[in-house]
Design a protein around this motif. Structure first.
Motif, PDB file in Angstrom:
ATOM      1  N   PRO A  96      54.463  36.661  67.273  1.00  0.00           N
ATOM      2  CA  PRO A  96      54.036  36.652  65.873  1.00  0.00           C
ATOM      3  C   PRO A  96      52.547  36.951  65.729  1.00  0.00           C
ATOM      4  N   SER A  97      52.002  37.751  66.637  1.00  0.00           N
ATOM      5  CA  SER A  97      50.569  38.072  66.604  1.00  0.00           C
ATOM      6  C   SER A  97      50.329  39.507  67.039  1.00  0.00           C
ATOM      7  N   SER A  98      49.834  40.333  66.123  1.00  0.00           N
ATOM      8  CA  SER A  98      49.468  41.696  66.507  1.00  0.00           C
ATOM      9  C   SER A  98      48.196  41.681  67.341  1.00  0.00           C
ATOM     10  N   SER A  99      47.379  40.639  67.179  1.00  0.00           N
ATOM     11  CA  SER A  99      46.135  40.515  67.937  1.00  0.00           C
ATOM     12  C   SER A  99      46.413  40.327  69.422  1.00  0.00           C
ATOM     13  N   CYS A 100      47.219  39.345  69.765  1.00  0.00           N
ATOM     14  CA  CYS A 100      47.519  39.073  71.176  1.00  0.00           C
ATOM     15  C   CYS A 100      48.415  40.147  71.768  1.00  0.00           C
ATOM     16  N   SER A 101      49.343  40.660  70.981  1.00  0.00           N
ATOM     17  CA  SER A 101      50.171  41.763  71.450  1.00  0.00           C
ATOM     18  C   SER A 101      49.310  42.994  71.717  1.00  0.00           C
ATOM     19  N   GLY A 102      48.334  43.219  70.834  1.00  0.00           N
ATOM     20  CA  GLY A 102      47.422  44.341  71.011  1.00  0.00           C
ATOM     21  C   GLY A 102      46.562  44.195  72.249  1.00  0.00           C
ATOM     22  N   MET A 103      46.211  42.967  72.605  1.00  0.00           N
ATOM     23  CA  MET A 103      45.454  42.719  73.830  1.00  0.00           C
ATOM     24  C   MET A 103      46.239  43.215  75.043  1.00  0.00           C
ATOM     25  N   VAL A 104      47.514  42.874  75.087  1.00  0.00           N
ATOM     26  CA  VAL A 104      48.358  43.276  76.206  1.00  0.00           C
ATOM     27  C   VAL A 104      48.545  44.797  76.222  1.00  0.00           C
ATOM     28  N   LYS A 105      48.819  45.375  75.068  1.00  0.00           N
ATOM     29  CA  LYS A 105      49.162  46.787  75.012  1.00  0.00           C
ATOM     30  C   LYS A 105      47.959  47.710  75.181  1.00  0.00           C
ATOM     31  N   LYS A 106      46.794  47.266  74.747  1.00  0.00           N
ATOM     32  CA  LYS A 106      45.631  48.155  74.791  1.00  0.00           C
ATOM     33  C   LYS A 106      44.615  47.788  75.858  1.00  0.00           C
ATOM     34  N   HIS A 107      44.312  46.497  76.011  1.00  0.00           N
ATOM     35  CA  HIS A 107      43.179  46.110  76.851  1.00  0.00           C
ATOM     36  C   HIS A 107      43.549  45.695  78.273  1.00  0.00           C
ATOM     37  N   TYR A 108      44.834  45.410  78.528  1.00  0.00           N
ATOM     38  CA  TYR A 108      45.205  45.089  79.907  1.00  0.00           C
ATOM     39  C   TYR A 108      44.946  46.268  80.847  1.00  0.00           C
ATOM     40  N   ALA A 109      44.923  47.468  80.304  1.00  0.00           N
ATOM     41  CA  ALA A 109      44.626  48.640  81.132  1.00  0.00           C
ATOM     42  C   ALA A 109      43.243  48.533  81.761  1.00  0.00           C
ATOM     43  N   LYS A 110      42.302  47.932  81.030  1.00  0.00           N
ATOM     44  CA  LYS A 110      40.941  47.782  81.546  1.00  0.00           C
ATOM     45  C   LYS A 110      40.875  46.749  82.667  1.00  0.00           C
ATOM     46  N   LEU A 111      41.850  45.861  82.708  1.00  0.00           N
ATOM     47  CA  LEU A 111      41.865  44.796  83.718  1.00  0.00           C
ATOM     48  C   LEU A 111      42.768  45.109  84.907  1.00  0.00           C
ATOM     49  N   PHE A 112      43.857  45.836  84.665  1.00  0.00           N
ATOM     50  CA  PHE A 112      44.877  45.952  85.706  1.00  0.00           C
ATOM     51  C   PHE A 112      45.207  47.378  86.135  1.00  0.00           C
ATOM     52  N   HIS A 113      44.579  48.380  85.542  1.00  0.00           N
ATOM     53  CA  HIS A 113      44.850  49.762  85.958  1.00  0.00           C
ATOM     54  C   HIS A 113      44.427  49.942  87.417  1.00  0.00           C
ATOM     55  N   ASN A 114      45.339  50.511  88.204  1.00  0.00           N
ATOM     56  CA  ASN A 114      45.104  50.735  89.643  1.00  0.00           C
ATOM     57  C   ASN A 114      44.833  49.439  90.417  1.00  0.00           C
ATOM     58  N   SER A 115      45.382  48.349  89.910  1.00  0.00           N
ATOM     59  CA  SER A 115      45.273  47.063  90.605  1.00  0.00           C
ATOM     60  C   SER A 115      46.609  46.740  91.255  1.00  0.00           C
ATOM     61  N   ALA A 116      46.675  45.584  91.911  1.00  0.00           N
ATOM     62  CA  ALA A 116      47.933  45.157  92.536  1.00  0.00           C
ATOM     63  C   ALA A 116      49.029  44.915  91.501  1.00  0.00           C
ATOM     64  N   LEU A 117      48.621  44.710  90.226  1.00  0.00           N
ATOM     65  CA  LEU A 117      49.584  44.456  89.153  1.00  0.00           C
ATOM     66  C   LEU A 117      49.730  45.665  88.227  1.00  0.00           C
ATOM     67  N   HIS A 118      49.380  46.833  88.730  1.00  0.00           N
ATOM     68  CA  HIS A 118      49.418  48.039  87.894  1.00  0.00           C
ATOM     69  C   HIS A 118      50.813  48.289  87.310  1.00  0.00           C
ATOM     70  N   ASN A 119      51.831  48.321  88.154  1.00  0.00           N
ATOM     71  CA  ASN A 119      53.184  48.603  87.667  1.00  0.00           C
ATOM     72  C   ASN A 119      53.700  47.502  86.750  1.00  0.00           C
ATOM     73  N   GLU A 120      53.392  46.256  87.101  1.00  0.00           N
ATOM     74  CA  GLU A 120      53.850  45.130  86.291  1.00  0.00           C
ATOM     75  C   GLU A 120      53.213  45.136  84.895  1.00  0.00           C
ATOM     76  N   TYR A 121      51.915  45.450  84.847  1.00  0.00           N
ATOM     77  CA  TYR A 121      51.248  45.483  83.539  1.00  0.00           C
ATOM     78  C   TYR A 121      51.801  46.629  82.688  1.00  0.00           C
ATOM     79  N   LYS A 122      52.113  47.776  83.314  1.00  0.00           N
ATOM     80  CA  LYS A 122      52.649  48.914  82.573  1.00  0.00           C
ATOM     81  C   LYS A 122      54.015  48.571  81.978  1.00  0.00           C
ATOM     82  N   THR A 123      54.820  47.838  82.742  1.00  0.00           N
ATOM     83  CA  THR A 123      56.128  47.429  82.238  1.00  0.00           C
ATOM     84  C   THR A 123      55.979  46.467  81.070  1.00  0.00           C
ATOM     85  N   LEU A 124      55.102  45.469  81.231  1.00  0.00           N
ATOM     86  CA  LEU A 124      54.905  44.496  80.149  1.00  0.00           C
ATOM     87  C   LEU A 124      54.325  45.166  78.908  1.00  0.00           C
TER      88      LEU A 124
END
Length: 260
Positions: A96-124
């Protein structure tokens, strides 16, 4: 031999959609969990009404947005890693939050791109949905059977439009609520002044922005200001309460679930 032509495929798809309920995970942001728990319960009621089976992981916590926005990226990454593991079931994750959903969809790339959780973050990222987006674009529902006989105006939060990417979804749902009259306010998509820690660091500017937002809403003669983000609504309601103004705030989920 059994044929898998278009007719059979269509029949199978219809059968699955009608008789096998969709299963989703409920992502309840810490802000809603601690301050507006009724909104969380209402989202689950609403989804169940729409035939969706809802799972809730009680171990979930913060997605890391507050730390990320404040510059504490190491701490945000640690919280984000936990969030990814908490929602590793490859099911739709509805919030029920576009803010927190937006964090996952837009900003997790800055934290997890090419990391050990790269594939998992892309799926989420691909599985995460704000509730109105999920209802309109996944469930393909525009009328959820809601009733709310009041005049409302819509505050289109910064994150819902510019980070998450909502367009027509909330207005589509509101226009199909029985008894509701939607009146657009001036500068509906202008920031209300909350902005997380912005409202603490720059109190004067934040308050002035809330004042402008409320004045625009009052000019519509609406009874309620509706939005997708509880944090915005808390900020706006604080200004309303302080000045004893004749208008209220309500989350889109609470509005859609008002007659449940």
């Amino acid at each position: 031999m059994f044929s898998t032509g278009n007719n059979e495929q269509q029949f199978f798809s219809t059968f699955v959609n009608k008789y096998i309920p969709m299963i989703v995970d409920a992502f309840i942001p810490c802000f809603i969990d601690q301050v507006f728990p009724d909104t969380a319960f209402n989202m689950i009621k609403l989804l169940k009404k729409l035939g969706v089976e809802v799972h809730y992981n009680p171990e979930q916590s913060c997605c890391g947005q507050m730390a990320f926005n404040s510059g504490f990226w190491d701490e945000a990454k640690a919280m984000g890693a936990k969030h990814i593991k908490d929602f590793s079931n490859n099911r739709p994750v509805v919030s029920p939050s576009s803010s927190c959903s937006g964090m996952v969809k837009k900003h997790y790339a800055k934290l997890f791109h090419n990391s050990a959780l790269h594939n998992e973050y892309k799926t989420l990222k691909s599985n995460t949905y704000e509730i109105s987006d999920f209802i309109v674009n996944v469930l393909k529902k525009e009328d959820v059977g809601a009733e709310f006989p009041h005049k409302v105006t819509y505050h289109e939060s910064c994150v819902s439009k510019r980070e998450y990417g909502l367009t027509h979804e909330v207005r589509t749902l509101l226009k199909n609520v029985k008894g509701l009259e939607l009146i657009e306010m001036k500068d509906a998509d202008t920031c209300c002044g909350f902005g997380g820690t912005f409202s603490v660091k720059f109190e004067g500017i934040s308050t002035a922005m809330a004042e402008q937002k409320v004045e625009n809403a009052l000019a519509t003669e609406a009874e309620y200001i509706v939005s997708t983000d509880a944090s915005c609504l808390m900020h706006i309601q604080g200004y309303i309460d302080k000045h004893n103004l004749p208008i209220k705030t309500i989350h889109i989920v609470d509005l859609l679930a008002a007659n449940l």
